[in-house]
Design an enzyme around this catalytic site. Structure first.
Site, short mmCIF file in Angstrom:
data_model
loop_
_atom_site.label_atom_id
_atom_site.label_comp_id
_atom_site.label_asym_id
_atom_site.label_seq_id
_atom_site.Cartn_x
_atom_site.Cartn_y
_atom_site.Cartn_z
N GLU A 60 0.73 -1.10 -0.13
CA GLU A 60 -0.04 -0.21 -0.03
C GLU A 60 1.01 1.40 -0.03
O GLU A 60 0.45 2.29 0.61
CB GLU A 60 -1.06 -0.08 1.32
CG GLU A 60 -2.22 -1.10 1.36
CD GLU A 60 -3.02 -0.84 0.12
OE1 GLU A 60 -2.94 0.09 -0.64
OE2 GLU A 60 -4.12 -1.59 0.43
N HIS A 85 -3.08 2.41 8.47
CA HIS A 85 -4.21 2.13 7.52
C HIS A 85 -4.43 0.62 8.25
O HIS A 85 -3.68 -0.16 8.42
CB HIS A 85 -3.65 1.75 6.24
CG HIS A 85 -4.35 0.66 5.23
ND1 HIS A 85 -5.76 0.68 5.41
CD2 HIS A 85 -4.21 -0.44 4.63
CE1 HIS A 85 -6.30 -0.23 4.48
NE2 HIS A 85 -5.27 -0.83 3.98
N HIS A 117 -7.68 -3.02 8.87
CA HIS A 117 -8.78 -3.68 7.98
C HIS A 117 -9.67 -3.90 9.34
O HIS A 117 -10.33 -4.94 9.53
CB HIS A 117 -8.34 -4.96 7.47
CG HIS A 117 -7.48 -4.64 6.38
ND1 HIS A 117 -7.32 -5.81 5.50
CD2 HIS A 117 -7.15 -3.82 5.62
CE1 HIS A 117 -6.36 -5.47 4.48
NE2 HIS A 117 -6.35 -4.12 4.59
N HIS A 134 -12.91 -2.44 2.26
CA HIS A 134 -11.70 -2.85 2.56
C HIS A 134 -11.03 -2.44 3.90
O HIS A 134 -10.52 -2.98 4.75
CB HIS A 134 -10.72 -1.70 1.58
CG HIS A 134 -9.14 -1.86 1.54
ND1 HIS A 134 -8.42 -1.68 0.43
CD2 HIS A 134 -8.29 -2.34 2.60
CE1 HIS A 134 -7.26 -1.87 0.83
NE2 HIS A 134 -7.00 -2.09 1.95
#
Length: 232
Positions: free
Chosen positions: A93, A111, A113, A173
């Site tokens: 990413e 980031h 999930h 996502h």
């Protein structure tokens, strides 16, 4: 050490010496990445973290469990994405992280999930105003349109959702938040996941719909949050 490594031809200059400030930032980055697992925001290595030190962006490497990372595994790129530190392949990413570092004043990006946030990203285009802490993220949290992970398209969709915000959801996502420090970026991730959990919980009660706040109420909360905490 698990994980794929660059060869010298793919990563020219990757072997330069790690500066003291970068070593300290790397230790904090690893601690933050481990915390995302401990707090249940990611499974395995499914999330990623970055922090900027000068013109270098330190990032978690691809596919390496965070509990295996050591001070010798520093992984860093410049703002163009060229590897300048380490030999481990940076996170897939990387375009997402670099997009934030290039276009905002952020010094750190987280980031994840996270379960509840990811669930909400499949249901709505914007997280309903279930709580005034939306103000801490700049206002109503938007959902970035889906695109394949690790692509420039995903990074572009994310930037649109982040306009005027410090956090967003990525459709089907997960989450992205940023801040001036790793601690701030992480706290914003945790708040976003909590708000998503609250909305999902309230919305699941049969025959009832949760009361939502108005944009004006959230704006008023934002004013009060500016003076929140200790001074001095």
């Amino acid at each position: 050490m698990a994980g794929q490594r660059w060869d010298g031809r793919e990563a020219p200059g990757a072997g330069r010496r790690v500066r003291e400030e970068e070593a300290r930032a790397w230790a904090e980055l690893v601690e933050t990445a481990r915390r995302t697992v401990f707090d249940g925001l990611v499974v395995g290595t499914s999330g990623n973290v970055s922090v900027r030190v000068g013109g270098t962006v330190l990032v978690t490497p691809s596919g390496v469990p965070y509990d295996r990372l050591t001070p010798d595994d520093v992984t860093g790129v410049d703002l163009a994405g060229r590897q300048v530190l380490g030999s481990l392949v940076p996170t897939s990413e990387l375009p997402l992280h670099l997009a934030v570092h290039r276009t905002t004043g952020a010094r750190a990006v987280v980031h994840t999930h996270a379960v509840h946030a990811t669930a909400v990203s499949t249901l709505v285009d914007e997280l309903p105003l279930i709580h005034y802490m939306a103000a801490a993220l700049g206002g109503p949290v938007r959902v970035a349109r889906y695109a394949t992970y690790g692509t420039d398209e995903l990074a572009e969709n994310m930037l649109r959702a982040l306009d005027g915000r410090t956090g967003c959801l990525l459709q089907n996502h997960g989450t992205v938040t940023h801040g001036t420090t790793l601690a701030q970026a992480y706290d914003r991730t945790a708040q976003l996941e909590w708000m998503c959990r609250v909305w999902l919980t309230a919305s699941s009660v049969p025959g009832l719909s949760p009361h939502l706040l108005s944009p004006q109420q959230v704006a008023e909360a934002a004013e009060r949050l500016r003076g929140f905490g200790q001074r001095g």
